[in-house]
Design a protein around this motif. Structure first.
Motif, short mmCIF file in Angstrom:
data_model
loop_
_atom_site.label_atom_id
_atom_site.label_comp_id
_atom_site.label_asym_id
_atom_site.label_seq_id
_atom_site.Cartn_x
_atom_site.Cartn_y
_atom_site.Cartn_z
N LEU A 92 0.83 -1.20 0.00
CA LEU A 92 0.00 0.00 0.00
C LEU A 92 0.87 1.26 0.00
N ILE A 93 1.96 1.23 0.78
CA ILE A 93 2.86 2.39 0.81
C ILE A 93 3.47 2.61 -0.57
N GLU A 124 2.43 1.60 -3.43
CA GLU A 124 1.45 2.00 -4.43
C GLU A 124 1.15 3.49 -4.35
N ARG A 125 1.13 3.99 -3.12
CA ARG A 125 0.92 5.43 -2.91
C ARG A 125 2.04 6.24 -3.55
N GLN A 126 3.27 5.73 -3.34
CA GLN A 126 4.41 6.43 -3.94
C GLN A 126 4.23 6.52 -5.45
N LYS A 165 1.46 6.18 -7.26
CA LYS A 165 0.32 7.00 -7.70
C LYS A 165 0.63 8.48 -7.61
N LYS A 166 1.40 8.84 -6.57
CA LYS A 166 1.76 10.25 -6.43
C LYS A 166 2.96 10.60 -7.30
N TYR A 218 10.60 5.12 -2.42
CA TYR A 218 10.26 4.22 -3.51
C TYR A 218 11.38 3.22 -3.75
N ARG A 259 -3.73 -4.54 -4.71
CA ARG A 259 -4.26 -3.68 -3.66
C ARG A 259 -5.29 -4.37 -2.78
#
Lengths: 275, 456
Positions: A151-152, A154-156, A158-159, A166, A240
């Motif tokens: 999840l972490i 994936e956030r990296q 997406k942002k 990363y 996810r």
């Protein structure tokens, strides 16, 4: 003797956690290597702790909360080391060792005295049932760690932050593969745990299944993981959703392990003997 | 008018239901719904007395919870319906997919989808100077593994050497499904053909029947169980060590089996199992000393609990009524009933620590309680569960099925030999239904092995 080894193990895990934190922040490779070495040493002493306690007590040391939390931490570190060797992943230790250390710390605050085994626990099922269950907890906790990392990461992505953090985490594919691998080990163990528990319950209490809260919660977590498996294998969920399910699944397991004994006390037949 | 050509209605009507029942999404929904409902059952105490719920939740909430059967959730109709639906879903899913899988597992002839293989042969390629037939001869000993025979398929000038293993492993998941069905059968068998009850038996007592719970019906065991002895052992710390009932099974007046029942060690006879569940003490007899008020002579008298003993000198009878550990804060006391020869009755208490408190002056004796002799009763759970063999069979099948499902895979490994000019290109590849990483490792090993070999 086992208590001295236990304290030594706790210190080593604390050191490993600190090492991993230094590693994930500074990204200095030597720090990661030292942390891994200390974690392996800790695992070695932990194994010795359990073996020594086994001989000192005369039974598998999984009968009270002190012993169980320690055994859970052992299984978690063991599972982590296995996955580390198998997938050569970066930084999984930074997520796994803090949980193990926390569990060991909680364990260290509880009474460590070896008590005589009550009649209900005098069974060949005790080592089988409890060991299998804690191995399942350990490896499924690693799955949840991989889920959190997923999840972490994936956030990296997406942002579009392809910065330092990363770089520090494995790729999404690897994290998903770890998640799945842990599930394929943990779920069979969970199944064996629940089946041996049911067979033991028949011998000890005269019924395979009585919807006692502990039994019910173990079924709840099993159903949950069964659902997750069907999603992955038959529907093809990946990534996810599977990561989130692995985290919730661990929550259900921890409630089965700790919540039922501590919060639903008095309603269930296990109340008399701790876990 | 050709009725056989007109579309028949029933199958089309059935189809949507079949489709719905064959859906994995339904499975996931049912699994999660059952999990969440089960949680509710652990948060609301189950099968408690109504007064408790009314006191804790209020009357309205109690009625609401009761109307949804949330107070006996695991036996509620809707919960059972969900379980039944899950079973149907599992059976339909299994039969739906099994037909297809069966053809893969038991093909009429060994085959390889050449087009698929040639479209994506793999990424591990080797080039040799020799022509395909020479290379093939050299490859054969390396490719021939212990598992599975090496097969050969030719497509034009291309030769594919391949082998396959673990076809049967595709059936593992259906073995797991079958085991779940067996657990359902176990549950149904035990609830229809079984019973569970409990019985408290003092040492020496014989049970020929047990009362079925929530009914007035007695279940005749068909034999008798006599408790010869009960023993509770404790560690020096006072913690319980062992509970043990020595029993004898008596059939037609003859002892046929002697054994013991301990926690974790039940005793089964003719399908009925006895479990050590609890124990307790009960007064067996009251030992008295009758002290003659004038001469001081002492006569011992034993009064069996709940029964009569005859007093000396024709003074009547004495019956023991109660034995209490503490009466009026004066410690242990027993209540006796004195019947005079004329038939007059008086009841009175004798205090163990204060024999003269409230004594009866009419009689020429003082009563002194020397001992309240206690015996043990053993609490046994009695159960008949015809489902037990199914539970074992289901457990074994489930473990085997899961082991096969998770740790074995159906793999094909191939080497595609193509003629390139004078030489040959060999491409190593494979496919698997799970554990792709394991297959990749296997292919890496094979690739390495081929690179090291001295084939030209």
């Amino acid at each position: 003797m086992n208590v001295i080894l236990f304290k030594l193990t706790l210190l080593l895990y604390l050191a490993a956690t600190a090492g991993y934190l230094v590693y994930i922040i500074s990204q200095q490779k030597p720090a990661g290597r030292v942390a891994l070495g200390v974690a392996i040493a800790g695992f070695f002493f932990h194994t010795a702790t359990i073996i020594v306690r086994y001989y000192e007590a005369g039974y598998a040391p999984v009968t009270n909360l002190h012993e169980s939390l320690s055994f859970f931490a052992w299984a978690l570190i063991g599972g982590y080391l296995y996955i580390h060797v198998r997938y050569k992943v970066k930084n999984l230790g930074a997520f796994a060792t803090p949980i193990a250390t926390l569990s060991m710390f909680a364990s260290s605050t509880l009474p460590k005295k070896i008590i005589a085994l009550p009649p209900v626990l005098k069974s060949y099922w005790l080592p089988i049932h409890a060991t299998v269950y804690f191995l399942a907890y350990g490896i499924l906790a690693v799955a949840a760690c991989a889920g959190i990392m997923y999840l972490i990461q994936e956030r990296q992505i997406k942002k579009k932050k392809f910065g330092a953090f990363y770089q520090r985490l494995p790729s999404l594919e690897v994290l998903d593969a770890i998640n799945y691998r842990c599930l394929t080990i943990g779920f069979p163990l969970l199944t064996v745990g629940i089946l041996t528990g049911s067979l033991w319950a028949e011998q000890a209490w005269g019924a395979h299944w009585q919807w006692d809260p502990k039994e019910t919660w173990s079924l709840v977590s099993w159903l949950f993981y069964a659902a997750l498996l069907h999603e992955r294998l038959a529907v093809g969920w990946r990534g996810r959703r599977a990561a989130i399910m692995a985290i919730i699944g661990l929550g259900a397991l921890l409630f089965t392990f700790l919540g039922v004994s501590l919060l639903l006390k008095g309603l269930h037949t296990y109340a008399g003997w701790g876990v | 008018m050709k009725p056989e050509n007109s579309p028949s209605a029933p199958p089309e009507k059935k189809q949507p239901i079949w489709k719905a029942l064959a859906s994995v999404n339904l499975t996931i929904f049912l699994l999660i719904f059952l999990a969440v409902s089960s949680i509710v059952g652990t948060l609301i105490p189950q099968n408690g007395p109504p007064a408790l719920y009314i006191q804790n939740y209020g009357y309205g909430t109690y009625q609401f919870l009761d109307s949804l059967s949330l107070l006996d959730l695991y036996h509620a109709g809707w919960f059972r319906l969900l379980l039944l639906l899950l079973a149907l879903n599992l059976i339909v899913c299994t039969t739906d997919r099994l037909r297809h899988v069966w053809d893969i597992v038991f093909p009429k002839e060994k085959r390889l989808d050449e087009k698929a293989v040639l479209a994506r042969p793999g990424t591990r390629a080797l080039k040799y100077k020799a022509n395909p037939s020479v290379v093939k001869a050299a490859l054969l000993p390396i490719l021939s593994g212990k598992l599975g025979d090496l097969n050969e398929t030719t497509a034009g000038s291309t030769t594919i050497l391949w082998r396959e293993k673990g076809r049967l492993s595709r059936l593992g998941v259906y073995v797991v499904h079958l085991s779940v069905v067996i657990f359902y059968i176990a549950g149904i068998a035990s609830s229809l053909g079984g019973f569970r009850s409990s019985v408290n038996l003092p040492e020496g007592a014989v049970a020929e029947q047990v009362c079925l719970p929530n009914t007035d019906v007695d279940y005749k065991l068909g034999f008798a169980l006599r408790v010869d002895k009960f023993e509770a052992q404790f560690y020096p710390t006072g913690e319980p060590k062992d509970y043990r009932s020595d029993v004898t099974i008596i059939e037609k007046g003859q002892p046929v089996l002697s054994g013991n029942i301990r926690v974790n060690h039940p005793l089964t006879y003719k399908g009925i199992t006895f479990y050590q569940a609890s124990y307790g003490r009960f007064p067996k007899a009251i030992e008295l000393n009758l002290v003659d008020k004038t001469s001081g002579k002492t006569i011992p008298l034993s009064v069996p609990f709940g029964q009569e003993a005859i007093l000396p000198d024709g003074l009547g009878t004495l019956r023991s009524l109660r034995a209490e550990p503490n009466v009026m804060d004066k410690g242990p006391a027993v209540q006796m009933l004195l019947t005079s020869p004329e038939g007059g009755q008086t009841d009175f208490w004798i205090f163990k620590n204060d024999p003269d408190f409230g004594r009866i002056s009419k009689l020429p004796y003082r009563f002194i309680v020397t001992e309240v002799r206690e015996g043990f009763y053993t609490g046994l759970q009695v159960a008949k569960e015809p489902g037990i063999p199914f539970v074992w069979a289901g457990s074994i099948l489930m473990v085997l099925g899961i082991a096969v499902t998770f740790f074995m895979s159906h793999r094909k490994i191939w080497a595609v030999l193509e003629k390139k000019g004078e030489g040959t290109t060999v491409t190593i590849g494979g496919q698997t239904n799970k554990n792709k990483l394991g297959l990749e490792e296997r292919l890496d090993n094979l690739y390495l092995q081929l690179q090291k070999s001295d084939i030209k």
